[in-house]
Design a protein around this motif. Structure first.
Motif, mmCIF file in Angstrom:
data_model
loop_
_atom_site.group_PDB
_atom_site.id
_atom_site.type_symbol
_atom_site.label_atom_id
_atom_site.label_comp_id
_atom_site.label_asym_id
_atom_site.label_seq_id
_atom_site.Cartn_x
_atom_site.Cartn_y
_atom_site.Cartn_z
ATOM 1 N N UNK A 252 46.926 49.449 38.993
ATOM 2 C CA UNK A 252 46.171 48.742 37.959
ATOM 3 C C UNK A 252 46.656 49.153 36.572
ATOM 4 N N UNK A 253 46.726 48.218 35.645
ATOM 5 C CA UNK A 253 47.266 48.536 34.316
ATOM 6 C C UNK A 253 46.425 49.555 33.531
ATOM 7 N N UNK A 254 45.100 49.369 33.576
ATOM 8 C CA UNK A 254 44.208 50.205 32.784
ATOM 9 C C UNK A 254 43.089 50.759 33.662
ATOM 10 N N UNK A 255 42.473 51.812 33.183
ATOM 11 C CA UNK A 255 41.351 52.406 33.902
ATOM 12 C C UNK A 255 40.115 51.548 33.879
ATOM 13 N N UNK A 256 40.114 50.514 33.039
ATOM 14 C CA UNK A 256 38.962 49.599 32.986
ATOM 15 C C UNK A 256 39.382 48.163 33.245
ATOM 16 N N UNK A 257 40.427 47.965 34.032
ATOM 17 C CA UNK A 257 40.864 46.610 34.396
ATOM 18 C C UNK A 257 39.806 45.918 35.260
ATOM 19 N N UNK A 258 39.118 46.704 36.075
ATOM 20 C CA UNK A 258 38.036 46.216 36.922
ATOM 21 C C UNK A 258 36.710 46.793 36.442
ATOM 22 N N UNK A 259 35.634 46.100 36.757
ATOM 23 C CA UNK A 259 34.305 46.665 36.552
ATOM 24 C C UNK A 259 33.985 47.631 37.691
ATOM 25 N N UNK A 260 33.304 48.718 37.356
ATOM 26 C CA UNK A 260 33.005 49.764 38.342
ATOM 27 C C UNK A 260 34.270 50.124 39.116
ATOM 28 N N UNK A 261 35.346 50.341 38.363
ATOM 29 C CA UNK A 261 36.668 50.507 38.978
ATOM 30 C C UNK A 261 36.731 51.715 39.911
ATOM 31 N N UNK A 262 36.082 52.801 39.534
ATOM 32 C CA UNK A 262 36.162 54.016 40.343
ATOM 33 C C UNK A 262 35.105 54.081 41.436
ATOM 34 N N UNK A 263 33.995 53.400 41.230
ATOM 35 C CA UNK A 263 32.902 53.430 42.220
ATOM 36 C C UNK A 263 32.269 52.046 42.277
ATOM 37 N N UNK A 264 32.876 51.108 43.026
ATOM 38 C CA UNK A 264 32.391 49.719 43.058
ATOM 39 C C UNK A 264 30.925 49.606 43.453
ATOM 40 N N UNK A 301 36.581 41.334 31.921
ATOM 41 C CA UNK A 301 37.125 40.499 30.847
ATOM 42 C C UNK A 301 36.921 41.123 29.471
ATOM 43 N N UNK A 302 36.194 42.255 29.397
ATOM 44 C CA UNK A 302 36.071 42.953 28.119
ATOM 45 C C UNK A 302 37.335 43.731 27.776
ATOM 46 N N UNK A 303 38.212 43.900 28.757
ATOM 47 C CA UNK A 303 39.537 44.435 28.460
ATOM 48 C C UNK A 303 40.338 43.322 27.789
ATOM 49 N N UNK A 304 40.775 43.511 26.548
ATOM 50 C CA UNK A 304 41.397 42.388 25.811
ATOM 51 C C UNK A 304 42.690 41.887 26.440
ATOM 52 N N UNK A 305 43.409 42.759 27.140
ATOM 53 C CA UNK A 305 44.657 42.319 27.771
ATOM 54 C C UNK A 305 44.374 41.443 28.986
ATOM 55 N N UNK A 306 43.354 41.798 29.751
ATOM 56 C CA UNK A 306 42.978 40.966 30.889
ATOM 57 C C UNK A 306 42.395 39.644 30.411
ATOM 58 N N UNK A 307 41.579 39.690 29.353
ATOM 59 C CA UNK A 307 41.010 38.453 28.817
ATOM 60 C C UNK A 307 42.112 37.490 28.392
ATOM 61 N N UNK A 308 43.107 38.001 27.684
ATOM 62 C CA UNK A 308 44.224 37.151 27.252
ATOM 63 C C UNK A 308 44.991 36.621 28.462
ATOM 64 N N UNK A 309 45.177 37.475 29.450
ATOM 65 C CA UNK A 309 45.897 37.076 30.667
ATOM 66 C C UNK A 309 45.207 35.887 31.324
ATOM 67 N N UNK A 310 43.893 35.954 31.471
ATOM 68 C CA UNK A 310 43.148 34.891 32.154
ATOM 69 C C UNK A 310 43.136 33.600 31.347
ATOM 70 N N UNK A 311 42.983 33.698 30.038
ATOM 71 C CA UNK A 311 42.988 32.508 29.196
ATOM 72 C C UNK A 311 44.341 31.812 29.270
ATOM 73 N N UNK A 312 45.420 32.599 29.150
ATOM 74 C CA UNK A 312 46.761 32.016 29.215
ATOM 75 C C UNK A 312 47.039 31.417 30.584
ATOM 76 N N UNK A 313 46.512 32.031 31.640
ATOM 77 C CA UNK A 313 46.717 31.490 32.972
ATOM 78 C C UNK A 313 46.099 30.099 33.103
#
Length: 614
Positions: A252-264, A301-313
């Motif tokens: 994963x790119x960032x530690x906050x790419x997912x929500x509840x990334x460490x403990x879903x 989607x609060x990660x700005x890089x993921x937000x941009x990724x999804x919008x561009x997709x």
């Protein structure tokens, strides 16, 4: 051999593998002349974060790069300026002043102007399709050994059945001849999951078509063939979650790419937290951040890089396919501010486009909150043109099933429509009786053919954008397993070689199936000829004695619809309905026959009748 050639050979041998390095770059291409000149590239590969990047191309400027938490990602901000022209942009990757790799990046010419990209509206009727269950046009792609799930078993609801994009393309003539003007296939992007991959909602590559459905060329061919017939293609998109088999899950790119990334945690599905003035923060975080299931990681989607990724997709697919709309899955589950950015960016680029969001709530106030133009008490602003009318769906089924109480349940339809004051634009709402996640219409109505025809007539004459589900026209049901999604998404009869029953040709259909299919075809074609249904105003009268009367009208045309739930024919006194009739005494029915209204509005038992006033 002399020493110098030996040293030169050794240096080249060491250097060539570095030059052969290639990186995953997403989006895989872009376009010159987009409204927003910014573009952010996701670059992935071994130790990509340590790279220096330079870009050469007319009108293309590198603004800066960003490193991620993982050393294998690099994000690059580009400006595609107005003077940029279509062609090849060269990306040069270097490390410590030494070139590591060069890659070409394609900047394409736009195939159509932003204004020419037309979305769906109330003049359309949408045909929802589960591609794996509609038709198998290319048996050669039924099994792909490189993917995790290779089983093909039409006897199992959870397994893949082999339907594909070619199967939809092959039956566009049928879809067109019925009278549908738009198709909405559930997602066809790669779902490289070990099981239940057929439904498409656990995406593992946002830029790849699942090879069991076909190729990108097949997707384009479907879009082009549909457009040639005047049929719009709607893409089912998912920005809330991906599949656990997504390529980035191993790194994963960032530690906050997912929500509840460490403990879903699993979502609490408390969708009303967006509107609830008393909602606890812990509940709001669990709703938006919680995962649907353990195999669908929730994207942050609060990660700005993921937000941009999804919008561009989303923009990439609209531009690549020339889409006629987007349906966004699980709309209230992503971050609400991101949804504003996402919808507004798309509508900025394509002012005539359409997006519909799935808010599965039976409270119209909750659904209306998300629609563009809604004046919300909390100040929330949306650019979402359309929402799905789940409140009306529930009222329609209840009204037709309930034979007890005031006016045999029809009052529920009357009061559901009365709630339109909640919506910013009622005519842009999507109306339906069923979809791929709920019991089939025939099952909901207990197999009653008359009630099915009444439901279809209502959907195609009430305000809004009608959506029907494939197979409803031939009474597909899931009576054997209520609530079972695999059975709800049964195979379309005739979509596979050797099928004994064929909905496309009519072979083997029962009298009831033929009756509903003929009724729907007649209604759809009639609707095309009467734009008042799409653009007109609505006037309705409170139900009385098991009947409900409403009208659609404009300055040039008036249509009257009567629903009769009684077990016998009724004749209504025209005096009560003069506000709509305005003294007109003759009308034309769906069958083209002229009716004398001066003797009353005659309606057969358990039916919906349509009168076009002359």
């Amino acid at each position: 051999m002399p020493l110098r050639p030996i040293l030169t050979f050794c240096l080249l041998a060491a250097f060539l593998p570095l030059l052969a390095q290639t990186y995953r770059v997403e989006p895989p291409n872009w376009w010159a002349g987009m409204q927003d000149t910014s573009l952010q590239l996701l670059i992935y590969g071994a130790d990509a974060g340590s790279l220096e990047l330079s870009v050469s191309g007319q009108g293309v400027v590198l603004l800066g790069t960003h490193r991620a938490d993982s050393p294998n990602y690099l994000f690059a901000d580009l400006s595609i300026r107005p003077e940029a022209t279509a062609g090849t942009v060269q990306l040069t990757f270097s490390r410590g002043g030494q070139t590591v790799a060069t890659q070409d990046y394609e900047l394409r010419p736009r195939e159509r102007s932003p204004e020419a990209v037309q979305g769906f509206d109330a003049s359309d009727v949408i045909y929802l399709i589960t591609p794996d269950r509609f038709a198998n046009g290319d048996p050669s792609n039924d099994v792909v050994d490189t993917l995790r799930e290779t089983a093909l078993d039409r006897t199992q609801g959870f397994a893949r059945h082999g339907g594909d994009l070619q199967g939809i393309t092959d039956h566009l003539d049928y879809i067109d001849s019925m009278g549908f003007t738009a198709i909405w296939p559930s997602p066809v992007l790669e779902n490289d999951m070990p099981a239940w991959s057929y439904h498409g909602y656990a995406i593992t590559d946002y830029y790849a078509v699942d090879p069991r459905f076909g190729t990108l060329a097949d997707y384009r061919a479907l879009a082009d063939a549909a457009r040639a017939r005047g049929i719009k293609l709607i893409m089912d998109q998912v920005v809330n979650h991906s599949g656990s088999g997504h390529w980035w899950m191993d790194d994963l790119p960032f530690g906050n790419w997912l929500n509840f990334q460490d403990a879903p945690q699993i979502t609490n599905h408390r969708r009303s937290i967006h509107q609830d003035p008393y909602a606890a923060r812990v509940d709001a975080e669990r709703m938006v951040g919680g995962w649907f299931v353990s195999t669908m990681p929730d994207l942050n989607q609060r990660n700005p890089f993921l937000a941009r990724y999804l919008i561009q997709n989303s923009l990439w697919w609209i531009e690549t396919l020339g889409l006629g709309g987007v349906r966004q899955d699980t709309y209230p589950y992503p971050d609400a501010n991101f949804l504003t950015d996402w919808t507004c960016r798309i509508m900025q680029e394509y002012p005539n486009f359409s997006i519909v969001g799935e808010e599965w709530s039976y409270n119209p106030a909750t659904v209306a909150y998300w629609q563009r133009g809604k004046d919300n008490p909390d100040g929330y602003i949306s650019c979402l043109p359309s929402v799905m009318d789940f409140p009306l769906q529930a009222s329609l089924i209840s009204a037709l099933k309930n034979d007890e109480g005031w006016d045999s349940g029809l009052i529920k339809l009357y009061e559901a429509l009365a709630n339109d004051f909640q919506y910013a634009e009622p005519r842009d709402i999507m109306v339906f009786a069923e979809n791929h996640d709920m019991d089939r219409l025939a099952t909901q109505l207990g197999g009653d053919v008359d009630h099915v025809k009444m439901a279809l007539t209502y959907l195609l004459t009430v305000r809004g954008i009608p959506q029907l589900y494939y197979g409803s026209e031939v009474l597909l049901d899931n009576d054997e397993a209520p609530g079972d999604h695999g059975i709800i998404r049964s195979d379309m009869p005739g979509g596979w070689a050797g099928d004994a029953v064929n909905a496309f040709t009519g072979a083997g259909l029962s009298p009831g199936q033929r009756e509903v299919q003929t009724h729907l075809r007649q209604l759809l074609q009639w609707r095309r000829e009467h734009p008042v249904i799409a653009t007109g105003q609505t006037l309705h009268f409170a139900p009385e004695n098991g009947t409900y009367v409403y009208g659609r009208y404009n300055a040039t045309e008036r249509v009257v619809v009567v629903l009769n739930k009684n077990a016998e024919e009724v004749t209504l006194d025209p005096a009560r309905y003069q506000e709509l009739l305005k003294g007109v005494t003759t009308a034309t029915g769906l069958d083209g026959k002229v009716v004398d209204l001066s003797r009353g509005l005659a309606v057969p038992s358990k039916s919906a009748v349509v009168f076009v006033l002359q």
